[in-house]
Design a protein around this motif. Sequence first.
Motif, mmCIF file in Angstrom:
data_model
loop_
_atom_site.group_PDB
_atom_site.id
_atom_site.type_symbol
_atom_site.label_atom_id
_atom_site.label_comp_id
_atom_site.label_asym_id
_atom_site.label_seq_id
_atom_site.Cartn_x
_atom_site.Cartn_y
_atom_site.Cartn_z
ATOM 1 N N ARG A 185 -63.610 -23.584 84.881
ATOM 2 C CA ARG A 185 -63.305 -24.649 83.869
ATOM 3 C C ARG A 185 -63.514 -23.493 82.422
ATOM 4 N NH1 ARG A 185 -63.604 -29.764 85.706
ATOM 5 N NH2 ARG A 185 -62.865 -30.102 83.417
ATOM 6 N N GLY B 90 -59.904 -29.527 74.547
ATOM 7 C CA GLY B 90 -60.458 -28.662 75.179
ATOM 8 C C GLY B 90 -61.642 -28.107 75.197
ATOM 9 N N THR C 280 -58.829 -22.039 80.912
ATOM 10 C CA THR C 280 -58.659 -22.997 80.552
ATOM 11 C C THR C 280 -58.515 -22.285 79.215
ATOM 12 O OG1 THR C 280 -59.665 -24.802 81.738
ATOM 13 C CG2 THR C 280 -58.008 -25.474 80.224
ATOM 14 N N ASP C 281 -59.141 -22.416 78.297
ATOM 15 C CA ASP C 281 -58.471 -21.566 76.554
ATOM 16 C C ASP C 281 -59.604 -21.072 76.221
ATOM 17 O OD1 ASP C 281 -57.106 -21.467 74.533
ATOM 18 O OD2 ASP C 281 -56.409 -23.142 74.863
#
Length: 516
Positions: free
Chosen positions: A369, A232, A372-373
């Motif tokens: 978005r 991702g 996320t990480d």
Amino acid sequence: MGSDEPAGPVLEHLVFKVAQGLAQESEPRFFESLVRNLARALPADFVFAGALEPEENRIVALASFGNGEAAPHDFDLADTPFRTATPERVETVSCPTGAAEQFPNDPILRTVPGDGYVAAPLMDSSGNLLGVLSAVTRHRLEDPKVAEEVVRIFSGLAARQLEIVKQIRLLERQNAEFRRATEEGIGSKSHLERDVAYLRDEIRMAYTPGIGNSPEFRALLNNIRRVAATSGIVLIQGETGSGKELAARAIHNQSPRRSRPLVKLDCVATPPEALEVELFGGLRDPRSDAAPRIGRLDFADGGTLLIDEVGALPLDIQAKLLRVIQQREFRPLGFPHTTKVDVRLLMTTNRDLEQAVKEQRFRADLHQRLLTDSVHVPPLRRRRQDIPLLVERVLHILERRLSRAGLRASERMMSQMMTYNWPGNIRELEQLLSRAALQGDTELDLPVHATASEAPEPVTLQEAERKHVLQTLAMCNWVIEGPRGAATALSIPPSTLRSLMKRLQIQRANKPSGAQ
């Protein structure tokens, strides 16, 4: 391993080992190494890799491996199981026994006697056929499903390499055409020379994650290993000069995409009006006769794109980047069609994106978005025990760059560096040691002037940047290039320094005759 057993962990380990070795190989040796490794992995008695010549619809041999058998040099695609391969029909085929009877026209099976057979098409990221990869066993093919999965993995590696070769050769052909036109007095030199060099460097460059022993640095390495195993988006946050790009390169180098390029777009150094065409490619002016530029997304297809300082992207480009994230496609500037892309996105920032969202300078949906990480790179003042190791490494680099030996920091300078607050982090440390090394002495003893208690009044980033560049130019007597030039002291290419001087409106007053 039986055919019903889960093959995932074994295959992941196989991919890691093979990609690790193949990433270091040049084009001819890459395919030789690939067929040899596939023969051992299956195992198989003969392995063949071939590329499609689309104009003649023939497969031409790239490499083969076997016990004395000679592979055909070329043959018709129509004689293979993949004459009708399409993006919707990308099928790996296998035959555990009786392969010659099942595929009577296959040129490999007509040349190499065998009982078992497994093969896969080589497809590019747009679904076009690039070639074939096939393997033959003299005896029955054990575990055909596992064999298909192994060949599929190897075919992916082969296809990515063929795409790289195809891109390089296309750029080289275009570059040769533009060079001929320039020599004949038609037009001017193209940017393609730099594009070719850029692509080659990014494909072949190896990266290291940095150096240190502090708990903060070890935590950073653990976080890098964690996100590298995923696919991702990763947001890398940290102060200016803390090593965000090094962290990004380490993530890519430890990921399954390590054999593909890591491509970088610097949103601060790139002029705002050029950002869109640099990212998406195409034509900045559709009325121009200039050749379309290949964007960073195209360069990074199958690999990783690093967007350095994503907070500097204009809102309209943020919206187009969101489309890439959501739909994996983009539209080159000035083109009516969209292009599919398979790319992992890494983004860095030293800005407060949450505040930028409140001030409507950054899209809220894109910000969500990116959450996320994430990876946080600690500032140098929080990992002081790493400073001696960093100093040693920087001095070793300077010794090679300046052709000098025995560089070391004095005890006084080292003591000051250990207590200094380092607002510019590792980049400031590198530049301080570069300036000290240019003084000429083996023992570096340049004072670390500012301390946390003596910090100057706040200035804008551009003012601070301009002051630092001016100081470095003055120290180097306004020499830009060479081992004692300002570009070397700043650890940037001379062309970048000249662009920086132009952007910051830096000119030398009373320039003496003959000066650079």
